[in-house]
Design a protein around this motif. Structure first.
Motif, short mmCIF file in Angstrom:
data_model
loop_
_atom_site.label_atom_id
_atom_site.label_comp_id
_atom_site.label_asym_id
_atom_site.label_seq_id
_atom_site.Cartn_x
_atom_site.Cartn_y
_atom_site.Cartn_z
N GLU A 186 0.82 -1.21 0.00
CA GLU A 186 0.00 0.00 0.00
C GLU A 186 0.85 1.26 0.00
N GLU A 187 2.02 1.20 0.64
CA GLU A 187 2.87 2.38 0.73
C GLU A 187 3.40 2.74 -0.65
N GLN A 188 3.43 4.04 -0.94
CA GLN A 188 3.83 4.51 -2.25
C GLN A 188 5.16 5.24 -2.18
N LEU A 189 5.90 5.17 -3.28
CA LEU A 189 7.19 5.84 -3.39
C LEU A 189 6.99 7.16 -4.12
N GLU A 190 7.43 8.27 -3.48
CA GLU A 190 7.19 9.60 -4.03
C GLU A 190 8.50 10.32 -4.28
N ASP A 191 8.40 11.56 -4.77
CA ASP A 191 9.57 12.38 -5.10
C ASP A 191 10.61 12.34 -3.99
N ASN A 192 11.88 12.10 -4.41
CA ASN A 192 13.04 12.19 -3.52
C ASN A 192 13.03 11.20 -2.37
N HIS A 193 12.25 10.13 -2.51
CA HIS A 193 12.23 9.06 -1.53
C HIS A 193 12.97 7.84 -2.09
N LEU A 194 13.49 7.01 -1.18
CA LEU A 194 14.23 5.81 -1.54
C LEU A 194 13.49 4.57 -1.04
N ALA A 195 13.24 3.63 -1.94
CA ALA A 195 12.65 2.34 -1.55
C ALA A 195 13.77 1.33 -1.36
N VAL A 196 13.78 0.70 -0.19
CA VAL A 196 14.71 -0.40 0.10
C VAL A 196 13.89 -1.68 0.05
N MET A 197 14.23 -2.55 -0.90
CA MET A 197 13.46 -3.76 -1.10
C MET A 197 14.00 -4.90 -0.24
N SER A 198 13.16 -5.90 0.00
CA SER A 198 13.58 -7.07 0.77
C SER A 198 14.70 -7.80 0.05
N SER A 199 15.57 -8.45 0.80
CA SER A 199 16.65 -9.21 0.17
C SER A 199 16.13 -10.52 -0.43
N LEU A 200 15.03 -11.04 0.10
CA LEU A 200 14.47 -12.29 -0.39
C LEU A 200 13.65 -12.05 -1.66
N GLY A 201 13.58 -13.09 -2.49
CA GLY A 201 12.78 -12.99 -3.70
C GLY A 201 13.59 -12.51 -4.88
N GLU A 202 13.04 -12.71 -6.06
CA GLU A 202 13.67 -12.28 -7.30
C GLU A 202 12.75 -11.33 -8.07
N GLN A 203 13.34 -10.40 -8.75
CA GLN A 203 12.66 -9.39 -9.55
C GLN A 203 11.89 -8.39 -8.68
N VAL A 204 11.70 -7.21 -9.27
CA VAL A 204 10.95 -6.12 -8.64
C VAL A 204 9.91 -5.64 -9.63
N GLU A 205 8.70 -5.44 -9.14
CA GLU A 205 7.62 -4.95 -9.99
C GLU A 205 7.21 -3.55 -9.53
N ILE A 206 7.16 -2.61 -10.48
CA ILE A 206 6.85 -1.21 -10.18
C ILE A 206 5.69 -0.77 -11.06
N THR A 207 4.70 -0.12 -10.45
CA THR A 207 3.59 0.47 -11.20
C THR A 207 3.67 1.99 -11.06
N ALA A 208 3.74 2.68 -12.19
CA ALA A 208 3.85 4.14 -12.19
C ALA A 208 2.47 4.77 -12.01
N LEU A 209 2.28 5.48 -10.92
CA LEU A 209 1.03 6.20 -10.67
C LEU A 209 1.09 7.60 -11.27
N ARG A 210 2.31 8.10 -11.48
CA ARG A 210 2.59 9.28 -12.28
C ARG A 210 3.80 8.94 -13.14
N ASP A 211 4.13 9.78 -14.10
CA ASP A 211 5.37 9.58 -14.84
C ASP A 211 6.53 9.53 -13.84
N CYS A 212 7.38 8.52 -13.97
CA CYS A 212 8.43 8.28 -12.98
C CYS A 212 9.83 8.33 -13.60
N SER A 213 10.71 9.10 -12.99
CA SER A 213 12.13 9.09 -13.31
C SER A 213 12.85 8.47 -12.12
N ILE A 214 13.51 7.35 -12.37
CA ILE A 214 14.00 6.48 -11.29
C ILE A 214 15.47 6.13 -11.51
N LEU A 215 16.21 6.03 -10.40
CA LEU A 215 17.51 5.38 -10.41
C LEU A 215 17.32 4.01 -9.77
#
Length: 292
Positions: free
Chosen positions: A218-247
């Motif tokens: 439910e938590e969303q990633l917004e401007d100038n925020h950093l998402a730290v993903m779990s170490s377990l599992g493979e691949q990451v899925e991202i859904t853009a709720l606005r146009d997203c520029s990401i590193l």
């Protein structure tokens, strides 16, 4: 599939030399080995340089034990070091500097850009070196925009610029000491994209601008925020709720002690003291390896 572990946010903005504003996105001082092998990320700008005859930036300073990766989005930055490495990097270019045993350099706006002024924006990432490589010879890689594969996403969802690692059979030009993926990503609003990551990897997603959600979170990633993903599992899925520029960053963690002070990142306090001794004694600098 990797899930979201937590979102890290800092509102701290400062100046680094003449560069301002600078947002300190994360550092190993706060997050330790949670972000290994990544050490630090600064977002410089977006800002505007007024025309000037001065060469503004960060004056000469030393580094040892890690790498700096500078990704230019707007403006022009000139790099010079005490061993002859350097040049001007333009919008879309990347500079990958391996300080390793020791380098001194300065980073300033180019002469032409200083005279005209204009918008600037860049990211600087610090990448740790494994203990066995910290005292190897320095190396400088100048990665032009044209040399970085730009992979179009399916259904006109956006693109991935592959700086390091591999994406969809395209290999980034950066030579790295340990396995990692470094992508500059744009995702159009309303699209869902998957990115490669291995179980056990450190996976970080920095939102330069935009808003996104993750699988079942439910938590969303917004401007100038950093998402730290779990170490377990493979691949990451991202859904853009606005146009997203990401590193997008994903890498094998080093699992080694980190001891950092100022411009140096080593494994022990004694190694930090030695770096300062070498500076004082004039034995800090070794020849740099140029990589085209």
């Amino acid at each position: 599939m990797k899930t979201l572990a937590f979102i890290h946010n800092t509102t701290t903005q400062s100046a680094v030399g003449d560069f301002a504003p600078v947002t300190s996105v994360f550092s190993h001082y706060e997050l330790g080995n949670t972000v290994s092998p990544f050490l630090l990320l600064d977002h410089l700008g977006p800002g505007h340089l007024k025309p000037t005859q001065l060469r503004k930036g960060v004056d000469e300073h030393p580094h040892r034990g890690f790498e700096t990766v500078t990704i230019m989005f707007k403006g022009e930055l000139e790099h010079r070091d005490t061993t002859g490495g350097g040049g001007v990097i333009y919008a879309g270019d990347v500079q990958w500097m391996t300080a390793a045993s020791g380098i001194q350099h300065k980073e300033i706006f180019s002469e032409a850009f200083s005279k005209t002024g204009g918008a600037f924006e860049m990211l600087q990432l610090w990448v740790n070196l494994p203990a066995k490589d910290k005292m190897t010879a320095p190396r400088y890689q100048s990665l032009s925009n044209a040399s970085i594969p730009k992979v179009a996403l399916a259904h006109e969802a956006g693109y991935v610029r592959v700086i390091a690692g591999e994406y969809a059979d395209h290999v980034g030009p950066a030579q790295t000491h340990t396995p990692m993926q470094v992508y500059d990503v744009f995702i159009q609003q309303g699209h869902t994209v998957q990115f490669p990551a291995q179980s056990g990897d450190t996976t970080l997603i920095y939102m330069r601008s935009g808003r996104a959600s993750f699988q079942a979170d439910e938590e969303q990633l917004e401007d100038n925020h950093l998402a730290v993903m779990s170490s377990l599992g493979e691949q990451v899925e991202i859904t853009a709720l606005r146009d997203c520029s990401i590193l997008y960053l994903s890498a094998t963690p080093l699992n080694e002690p980190i001891y950092g002070r100022g411009y140096f990142v080593m494994n022990t306090y004694a190694e930090i003291l030695q770096a300062y001794e070498d500076l004082k004694n004039g034995t800090f600098i070794q020849p740099v390896e140029q990589v085209q």
